[in-house]
Write a protein that holds these residues in place. Sequence first.
Motif, PDB file in Angstrom:
ATOM      1  N   PHE A 171       0.770  -1.180   0.052  1.00 26.62           N
ATOM      2  CA  PHE A 171      -0.041  -0.021   0.064  1.00 26.62           C
ATOM      3  C   PHE A 171       0.915   1.329  -0.004  1.00 26.62           C
ATOM      4  O   PHE A 171       2.108   1.172   0.449  1.00 26.62           O
ATOM      5  N   TYR A 172       0.430   2.247  -0.440  1.00 25.93           N
ATOM      6  CA  TYR A 172       1.098   3.585  -0.708  1.00 25.93           C
ATOM      7  C   TYR A 172       0.327   4.829  -0.785  1.00 25.93           C
ATOM      8  O   TYR A 172      -0.838   4.723  -1.325  1.00 25.93           O
ATOM      9  N   GLY A 173       0.787   5.806  -0.131  1.00 31.31           N
ATOM     10  CA  GLY A 173      -0.261   7.116   0.049  1.00 31.31           C
ATOM     11  C   GLY A 173       0.400   7.775   1.267  1.00 31.31           C
ATOM     12  O   GLY A 173       1.459   7.560   2.043  1.00 31.31           O
ATOM     13  N   GLN A 174      -0.287   8.857   1.446  1.00 32.46           N
ATOM     14  CA  GLN A 174      -0.057   9.997   2.593  1.00 32.46           C
ATOM     15  C   GLN A 174      -0.647   9.631   3.770  1.00 32.46           C
ATOM     16  O   GLN A 174      -1.575   9.340   3.876  1.00 32.46           O
ATOM     17  N   GLY A 175       0.161   9.483   4.723  1.00 30.06           N
ATOM     18  CA  GLY A 175      -0.329   9.302   6.237  1.00 30.06           C
ATOM     19  C   GLY A 175       0.385   8.188   6.802  1.00 30.06           C
ATOM     20  O   GLY A 175       0.991   7.243   6.222  1.00 30.06           O
ATOM     21  N   GLU A 176       0.303   7.969   8.007  1.00 32.14           N
ATOM     22  CA  GLU A 176       1.008   6.774   8.862  1.00 32.14           C
ATOM     23  C   GLU A 176      -0.263   5.775   9.082  1.00 32.14           C
ATOM     24  O   GLU A 176      -1.233   6.326   9.687  1.00 32.14           O
ATOM     25  N   PRO A 177      -0.062   4.515   8.799  1.00 32.90           N
ATOM     26  CA  PRO A 177      -1.051   3.593   8.810  1.00 32.90           C
ATOM     27  C   PRO A 177      -1.417   3.409  10.234  1.00 32.90           C
ATOM     28  O   PRO A 177      -0.527   3.155  10.828  1.00 32.90           O
ATOM     29  N   ALA A 178      -2.823   2.645  10.612  1.00 37.38           N
ATOM     30  CA  ALA A 178      -3.128   2.502  11.774  1.00 37.38           C
ATOM     31  C   ALA A 178      -3.876   1.072  11.996  1.00 37.38           C
ATOM     32  O   ALA A 178      -3.919   0.531  13.044  1.00 37.38           O
ATOM     33  N   ARG A 179      -4.654   0.929  10.801  1.00 35.02           N
ATOM     34  CA  ARG A 179      -5.280  -0.258  10.515  1.00 35.02           C
ATOM     35  C   ARG A 179      -5.655  -0.828   9.390  1.00 35.02           C
ATOM     36  O   ARG A 179      -5.410   0.254   8.471  1.00 35.02           O
ATOM     37  N   VAL A 180      -5.935  -1.779   9.082  1.00 35.58           N
ATOM     38  CA  VAL A 180      -6.147  -2.233   7.598  1.00 35.58           C
ATOM     39  C   VAL A 180      -7.410  -3.031   7.838  1.00 35.58           C
ATOM     40  O   VAL A 180      -7.656  -4.048   8.406  1.00 35.58           O
ATOM     41  N   ASP A 181      -8.258  -2.844   7.031  1.00 39.14           N
ATOM     42  CA  ASP A 181      -9.862  -3.464   6.759  1.00 39.14           C
ATOM     43  C   ASP A 181      -9.878  -4.086   5.499  1.00 39.14           C
ATOM     44  O   ASP A 181      -9.450  -3.562   4.261  1.00 39.14           O
ATOM     45  N   ILE A 182      -9.786  -5.485   5.272  1.00 38.36           N
ATOM     46  CA  ILE A 182     -10.013  -6.382   4.473  1.00 38.36           C
ATOM     47  C   ILE A 182     -11.398  -7.099   4.343  1.00 38.36           C
ATOM     48  O   ILE A 182     -12.090  -7.804   5.100  1.00 38.36           O
ATOM     49  N   GLU A 183     -12.119  -6.868   3.225  1.00 38.12           N
ATOM     50  CA  GLU A 183     -13.367  -7.612   2.828  1.00 38.12           C
ATOM     51  C   GLU A 183     -13.074  -8.649   1.918  1.00 38.12           C
ATOM     52  O   GLU A 183     -12.465  -8.535   0.909  1.00 38.12           O
ATOM     53  N   THR A 184     -13.737  -9.824   2.308  1.00 42.62           N
ATOM     54  CA  THR A 184     -13.275 -10.759   1.583  1.00 42.62           C
ATOM     55  C   THR A 184     -14.773 -11.691   1.502  1.00 42.62           C
ATOM     56  O   THR A 184     -15.693 -11.418   1.918  1.00 42.62           O
ATOM     57  N   VAL A 185     -14.623 -12.757   0.478  1.00 42.15           N
ATOM     58  CA  VAL A 185     -15.860 -13.580   0.261  1.00 42.15           C
ATOM     59  C   VAL A 185     -16.076 -14.424   1.801  1.00 42.15           C
ATOM     60  O   VAL A 185     -17.393 -14.871   1.579  1.00 42.15           O
ATOM     61  N   ALA A 186     -15.219 -14.516   2.605  1.00 38.55           N
ATOM     62  CA  ALA A 186     -15.686 -15.147   3.516  1.00 38.55           C
ATOM     63  C   ALA A 186     -16.035 -14.005   4.895  1.00 38.55           C
ATOM     64  O   ALA A 186     -16.113 -14.521   6.097  1.00 38.55           O
ATOM     65  N   GLY A 187     -16.139 -12.872   4.480  1.00 39.89           N
ATOM     66  CA  GLY A 187     -16.440 -11.782   5.743  1.00 39.89           C
ATOM     67  C   GLY A 187     -15.373 -10.706   5.712  1.00 39.89           C
ATOM     68  O   GLY A 187     -14.114 -10.753   4.969  1.00 39.89           O
ATOM     69  N   ASP A 188     -15.463  -9.862   6.444  1.00 35.74           N
ATOM     70  CA  ASP A 188     -14.510  -8.809   6.716  1.00 35.74           C
ATOM     71  C   ASP A 188     -13.649  -9.073   7.874  1.00 35.74           C
ATOM     72  O   ASP A 188     -13.891  -9.666   8.932  1.00 35.74           O
ATOM     73  N   ILE A 189     -12.259  -8.858   7.575  1.00 41.42           N
ATOM     74  CA  ILE A 189     -11.238  -9.339   8.730  1.00 41.42           C
ATOM     75  C   ILE A 189     -10.347  -8.083   8.914  1.00 41.42           C
ATOM     76  O   ILE A 189     -10.150  -6.997   8.017  1.00 41.42           O
ATOM     77  N   ASP A 190      -9.349  -8.160   9.755  1.00 40.84           N
ATOM     78  CA  ASP A 190      -8.464  -7.140  10.218  1.00 40.84           C
ATOM     79  C   ASP A 190      -7.330  -7.582   9.440  1.00 40.84           C
ATOM     80  O   ASP A 190      -6.607  -8.650   9.729  1.00 40.84           O
TER      81      ASP A 190
END
Length: 246
Positions: A171-190
């Motif tokens: 991942f790339y962009g401006q800012g300091e990461p704090a969390r990642v949300d992932i949407e999958t076919v099995a549901g949303d996970i961290d």
Amino acid sequence: MNRPSRSQSPPAEAERLREAFAEAALDVTPSVVPMAAIERAGRRLKRRRRAAVLGATCGVLLAPLAVVVLQGGISPDESERVAPPAGSSGPSPSVSAERAGKVRVVTPGERVEVSPGTEIWLTEDGKHWSEPDQPTQFRSVTDGNLDLSGPGVSLQESGQEGGVSFLSGVFYGQGEPARVDIETVAGDIDGTALTLAGRPGWGVWYAEVKVPESVTSSSDPPTGVTEKVTVYDSAGGVIASQEYPT
């Protein structure tokens, strides 16, 4: 020749004086004693003494209370004003406690074990990872295949035994990461974010997900699991987000 006596004897004269005083006293009527006034004065005195005792007792009882109020630094009225209204809630943090700690700052070449046999490490030129029975793989951030001038998220998926999918990317962009949300076919996970010290403007995200047979694709191991990846900063702002067709 007998001559009369010029004076009487002292006892006879004293007796006559006592008789005269007694007769005069019988004619004197004594005044009435003011009993009602005396009783009223007595009651006033008792009330004054009782009030004095009660005042002293209240002073003794109130002194410790005054000390407690002064030491507490707040009166009962002030405590009611400070208390939040019923039903109100304070501001909640942008990142919940259960999602805290999903970001790691690593040194170049430091290996992070995702699961037995699966590792990720970062160098200044990009992402490296290894999986069981697979050669080491690499995704560069310097060869021009990723446009770091704007936000973005790359994706690599690999299926493993037992219906588990290993998901990762850059991942790339401006800012300091704090969390990642992932949407999958099995549901949303961290997910977990890895970054190098110094905020180079990019990082790596990863997660593992168990894909149920009811939602898995026809391929075995399963692929096409990830639907969307979003990386947030500590204020809840989006650093980068990308959707993927499944």
